[in-house]
Enzyme design. Structure first.
Site, PDB file in Angstrom:
ATOM      1  N   ARG A   1      10.696   8.540  -3.743  1.00 33.69           N
ATOM      2  CA  ARG A   1      11.457   9.717  -4.182  1.00 33.69           C
ATOM      3  C   ARG A   1      12.898   9.421  -4.546  1.00 33.69           C
ATOM      4  O   ARG A   1      13.444  10.059  -5.451  1.00 33.69           O
ATOM      5  CB  ARG A   1      11.376  10.807  -3.097  1.00 33.69           C
ATOM      6  CG  ARG A   1       9.991  11.430  -3.011  1.00 33.69           C
ATOM      7  CD  ARG A   1       9.811  12.225  -1.757  1.00 33.69           C
ATOM      8  NE  ARG A   1       9.868  11.359  -0.586  1.00 33.69           N
ATOM      9  CZ  ARG A   1       9.856  11.788   0.669  1.00 33.69           C
ATOM     10  NH1 ARG A   1       9.804  13.088   0.907  1.00 33.69           N
ATOM     11  NH2 ARG A   1       9.906  10.943   1.674  1.00 33.69           N
TER      12      ARG A   1
ATOM     13  N   GLY B   1       8.916   4.720   2.900  1.00 32.19           N
ATOM     14  CA  GLY B   1       9.186   6.039   3.457  1.00 32.19           C
ATOM     15  C   GLY B   1      10.650   6.228   3.781  1.00 32.19           C
ATOM     16  O   GLY B   1      11.208   5.537   4.635  1.00 32.19           O
ATOM     17  N   ASP B   2      11.279   7.164   3.044  1.00 30.41           N
ATOM     18  CA  ASP B   2      12.651   7.607   3.330  1.00 30.41           C
ATOM     19  C   ASP B   2      13.730   6.552   3.079  1.00 30.41           C
ATOM     20  O   ASP B   2      14.831   6.670   3.609  1.00 30.41           O
ATOM     21  CB  ASP B   2      12.789   8.094   4.789  1.00 30.41           C
ATOM     22  CG  ASP B   2      11.808   9.194   5.122  1.00 30.41           C
ATOM     23  OD1 ASP B   2      11.329   9.870   4.192  1.00 30.41           O
ATOM     24  OD2 ASP B   2      11.508   9.378   6.321  1.00 30.41           O
TER      25      ASP B   2
ATOM     26  N   GLN C   1      -2.894   1.260  -9.348  1.00 36.18           N
ATOM     27  CA  GLN C   1      -3.423   1.831  -8.116  1.00 36.18           C
ATOM     28  C   GLN C   1      -4.674   2.661  -8.375  1.00 36.18           C
ATOM     29  O   GLN C   1      -4.672   3.530  -9.250  1.00 36.18           O
ATOM     30  CB  GLN C   1      -2.391   2.710  -7.415  1.00 36.18           C
ATOM     31  CG  GLN C   1      -2.904   3.106  -6.036  1.00 36.18           C
ATOM     32  CD  GLN C   1      -2.071   4.149  -5.338  1.00 36.18           C
ATOM     33  OE1 GLN C   1      -1.890   5.245  -5.864  1.00 36.18           O
ATOM     34  NE2 GLN C   1      -1.558   3.828  -4.158  1.00 36.18           N
TER      35      GLN C   1
ATOM     36  N   CYS D   1      -3.037   9.146   0.110  1.00 35.33           N
ATOM     37  CA  CYS D   1      -2.727  10.439  -0.515  1.00 35.33           C
ATOM     38  C   CYS D   1      -3.284  11.579   0.342  1.00 35.33           C
ATOM     39  O   CYS D   1      -4.481  11.616   0.637  1.00 35.33           O
ATOM     40  CB  CYS D   1      -3.295  10.513  -1.933  1.00 35.33           C
ATOM     41  SG  CYS D   1      -2.858  12.084  -2.711  1.00 35.33           S
TER      42      CYS D   1
ATOM     43  N   PRO E   1       3.998   3.913  -6.281  1.00 33.92           N
ATOM     44  CA  PRO E   1       3.187   4.673  -7.240  1.00 33.92           C
ATOM     45  C   PRO E   1       3.455   6.159  -7.018  1.00 33.92           C
ATOM     46  O   PRO E   1       3.449   6.616  -5.876  1.00 33.92           O
ATOM     47  CB  PRO E   1       1.742   4.321  -6.846  1.00 33.92           C
ATOM     48  CG  PRO E   1       1.818   3.846  -5.432  1.00 33.92           C
ATOM     49  CD  PRO E   1       3.201   3.298  -5.218  1.00 33.92           C
ATOM     50  N   MET E   2       3.723   6.896  -8.079  1.00 32.91           N
ATOM     51  CA  MET E   2       3.931   8.352  -7.930  1.00 32.91           C
ATOM     52  C   MET E   2       3.332   9.074  -9.131  1.00 32.91           C
ATOM     53  O   MET E   2       3.737   8.840 -10.269  1.00 32.91           O
ATOM     54  CB  MET E   2       5.424   8.673  -7.823  1.00 32.91           C
ATOM     55  CG  MET E   2       6.043   8.278  -6.490  1.00 32.91           C
ATOM     56  SD  MET E   2       7.744   8.850  -6.319  1.00 32.91           S
ATOM     57  CE  MET E   2       8.615   7.703  -7.380  1.00 32.91           C
TER      58      MET E   2
ATOM     59  N   LYS F   1      -2.372   0.494   0.228  1.00 32.22           N
ATOM     60  CA  LYS F   1      -1.210   1.321   0.598  1.00 32.22           C
ATOM     61  C   LYS F   1      -1.688   2.398   1.550  1.00 32.22           C
ATOM     62  O   LYS F   1      -2.452   3.281   1.162  1.00 32.22           O
ATOM     63  CB  LYS F   1      -0.579   1.929  -0.654  1.00 32.22           C
ATOM     64  CG  LYS F   1       0.631   2.806  -0.352  1.00 32.22           C
ATOM     65  CD  LYS F   1       1.389   3.133  -1.622  1.00 32.22           C
ATOM     66  CE  LYS F   1       2.571   4.043  -1.389  1.00 32.22           C
ATOM     67  NZ  LYS F   1       2.209   5.444  -1.187  1.00 32.22           N
TER      68      LYS F   1
HETATM   69  C1  LIG Z   1       5.645  13.150  -6.737  1.00 29.61           C
HETATM   70  C2  LIG Z   1       4.968  12.129  -5.865  1.00 29.61           C
HETATM   71  C3  LIG Z   1       3.799  11.542  -6.305  1.00 29.61           C
HETATM   72  C4  LIG Z   1       3.163  10.571  -5.518  1.00 29.61           C
HETATM   73  N1  LIG Z   1       2.043   9.958  -5.993  1.00 29.61           N
HETATM   74  C5  LIG Z   1       1.502   8.926  -5.289  1.00 29.61           C
HETATM   75  C6  LIG Z   1       0.444   8.152  -5.834  1.00 29.61           C
HETATM   76  O1  LIG Z   1      -0.008   8.357  -6.978  1.00 29.61           O
HETATM   77  N2  LIG Z   1      -0.067   7.148  -5.057  1.00 29.61           N
HETATM   78  C7  LIG Z   1       0.430   6.870  -3.804  1.00 29.61           C
HETATM   79  O2  LIG Z   1      -0.043   5.943  -3.136  1.00 29.61           O
HETATM   80  N3  LIG Z   1       1.454   7.572  -3.290  1.00 29.61           N
HETATM   81  C8  LIG Z   1       1.999   8.564  -4.006  1.00 29.61           C
HETATM   82  N4  LIG Z   1       3.095   9.209  -3.509  1.00 29.61           N
HETATM   83  C9  LIG Z   1       3.693   8.739  -2.250  1.00 29.61           C
HETATM   84  C10 LIG Z   1       4.773   7.677  -2.523  1.00 29.61           C
HETATM   85  O3  LIG Z   1       4.228   6.530  -3.140  1.00 29.61           O
HETATM   86  C11 LIG Z   1       5.471   7.258  -1.215  1.00 29.61           C
HETATM   87  O4  LIG Z   1       4.529   6.673  -0.364  1.00 29.61           O
HETATM   88  C12 LIG Z   1       6.129   8.423  -0.493  1.00 29.61           C
HETATM   89  O5  LIG Z   1       6.811   9.272  -1.388  1.00 29.61           O
HETATM   90  C13 LIG Z   1       7.083   7.933   0.599  1.00 29.61           C
HETATM   91  O6  LIG Z   1       8.082   7.112   0.050  1.00 29.61           O
HETATM   92  P1  LIG Z   1       9.577   7.679  -0.308  1.00 29.61           P
HETATM   93  O7  LIG Z   1      10.117   8.306   0.951  1.00 29.61           O
HETATM   94  O8  LIG Z   1      10.336   6.482  -0.754  1.00 29.61           O
HETATM   95  O9  LIG Z   1       9.386   8.712  -1.367  1.00 29.61           O
HETATM   96  C14 LIG Z   1       3.711  10.204  -4.255  1.00 29.61           C
HETATM   97  C15 LIG Z   1       4.891  10.818  -3.829  1.00 29.61           C
HETATM   98  C16 LIG Z   1       5.520  11.760  -4.616  1.00 29.61           C
HETATM   99  C17 LIG Z   1       6.799  12.384  -4.122  1.00 29.61           C
END
Ligand SMILES: Cc1cc2nc3c(=O)[nH]c(=O)nc-3n(C[C@H](O)[C@H](O)[C@H](O)COP(=O)(O)O)c2cc1C
Length: 320
Positions: free
Chosen positions: A224, A200-201, A70, A101, A16-17, A140
């Site tokens: 990301r 993560g990553d 979410q 968050c 979720p982002m 999460k």
């Molecule tokens: C722009 C952005 C928005 C995000 N929004 C949410 C969100 O709405 N809910 C959530 O649980 N995590 C949110 N996250 C966190 C991501 O879901 C994820 O846990 C985090 O980026 C680590 O994973 P990654 O390294 O694959 O990016 C957000 C991250 C980014 C970069």
């Protein structure tokens, strides 16, 4: 992997982002084989106030299913009432609770990562959700400072009735700095019986394979690395299945994805100037000779002009 009664066709999940995982983007990820998508986080109190923008975050269509919505909230009662509203309207396949968050505005409202310090409230929320919804419930979370505290919380979440746990291996304080701890995630996976999803990553094929093997997790959640790059799900899936690397997308293919995104935004009434400017940058990241295009786009003030400039870039990319 099964999450409660939900059977998933694969191990890769879109994170979720906020401001990223709207319906058009989720549909692109689905096209490239993602097994499960999540909505942007939605504040439960805003849903209860009938805030249209918040409710609309759950908007879906059959082609993208299964979908997880979410929710973000501080109190079990409001979260359950808002979950009932969105499940009734959108019929998502599951509901997730945000325990990670780290944004100041969220922490101030005692939501997201603030809940990690209130295990009693987390238990109340997860118990109330899993006891009152027909769909599976996921949580999460981020990790805590010590492994023992983290494991204790994970155990409580499982015991409270969560059907799966997603773990971003960073603390609240780390925000996005440092590295996601696959060590913590591996220990959580070893401890629980419900599916554990590593997050993560995870940015490329090798990392995906390494994290799956090292943590023994049931699934991987990608955030990301998918921004402006929904094709990553095809690449990762292909590599995990066959051990072979796919060739990178051509600039023309990436621009086709951008235009598909823009078209879906138009179809669903989500085409906005600021969003399309940001997405034009993301979908062209790393492309050669793109700087003058970005400079041009930064001077634009409406969606159609941005799309025209991107169309010129696509024509150049395909050698027309
Ligand atoms: C722009 C952005 C928005 C995000 N929004 C949410 C969100 O709405 N809910 C959530 O649980 N995590 C949110 N996250 C966190 C991501 O879901 C994820 O846990 C985090 O980026 C680590 O994973 P990654 O390294 O694959 O990016 C957000 C991250 C980014 C970069």
């Amino acid at each position: 992997m099964n999450i409660g009664k939900l059977m998933l066709n694969g191990t890769l999940i879109l994170a979720p982002m906020s401001l990223v995982t709207n319906l058009p983007f989720r549909l692109l990820c689905k096209k490239y084989g993602v097994a499960l998508v999540y909505s942007e986080m939605t504040f439960s109190e805003a849903i209860l106030r009938q805030n249209e923008t918040s409710i609309a975050r759950g908007f879906t269509c059959d082609e993208e299913r299964p979908l997880g919505i979410q929710l973000l909230g501080a109190k079990a009662d409001s979260i359950v009432r808002s979950a009932r509203i969105v499940t009734k309207i959108f019929r998502p396949e599951l509901i997730d609770i945000n325990l990670g968050c780290p944004a100041q505005s969220v922490i101030k409202n005692e939501c997201g990562a603030a809940l990690l310090k209130k295990p009693g409230t987390v238990v109340e929320i997860v118990e109330a959700l899993s006891g009152s919804l027909e769909v599976p419930v996921t949580a999460k979370m981020r990790i805590l400072n010590s492994l023992e505290e983290t494991l204790e919380l994970a155990r409580l979440i499982e015991k409270a009735g969560a059907d799966a746990l997603i773990v971003h291996g960073r603390t609240q304080k780390q925000q996005y700095s440092g590295k996601s701890s696959y060590e913590f995630i591996k220990n959580i996976k070893r401890e629980l019986s419900i599916p554990v999803i590593a997050n993560g990553d995870i940015k490329d094929e090798k990392t995906a394979k390494y994290v799956l093997e090292y943590t023994q997790c049931d699934g991987l959640m990608i955030g990301r690395a998918a921004m402006g790059n929904p094709h990553i799900f095809r690449r990762l899936g292909h590599y995990l299945d066959t051990g072979e690397l796919l060739p990178p997308q051509t600039p023309g293919e990436r621009l086709d994805d951008f235009f598909e995104y823009a078209g879906l935004c138009r179809k669903y009434g989500l085409l906005g100037f600021r969003d399309i400017v940001v997405k034009a940058q993301w979908f062209t990241k790393g492309m050669k000779n793109v700087k003058p295009v970005r400079v041009k786009i930064n001077r634009m003030t409406d969606v159609d002009s941005v799309l025209r400039v991107m169309e010129e870039l696509r024509a150049d990319a395909s050698g027309c």
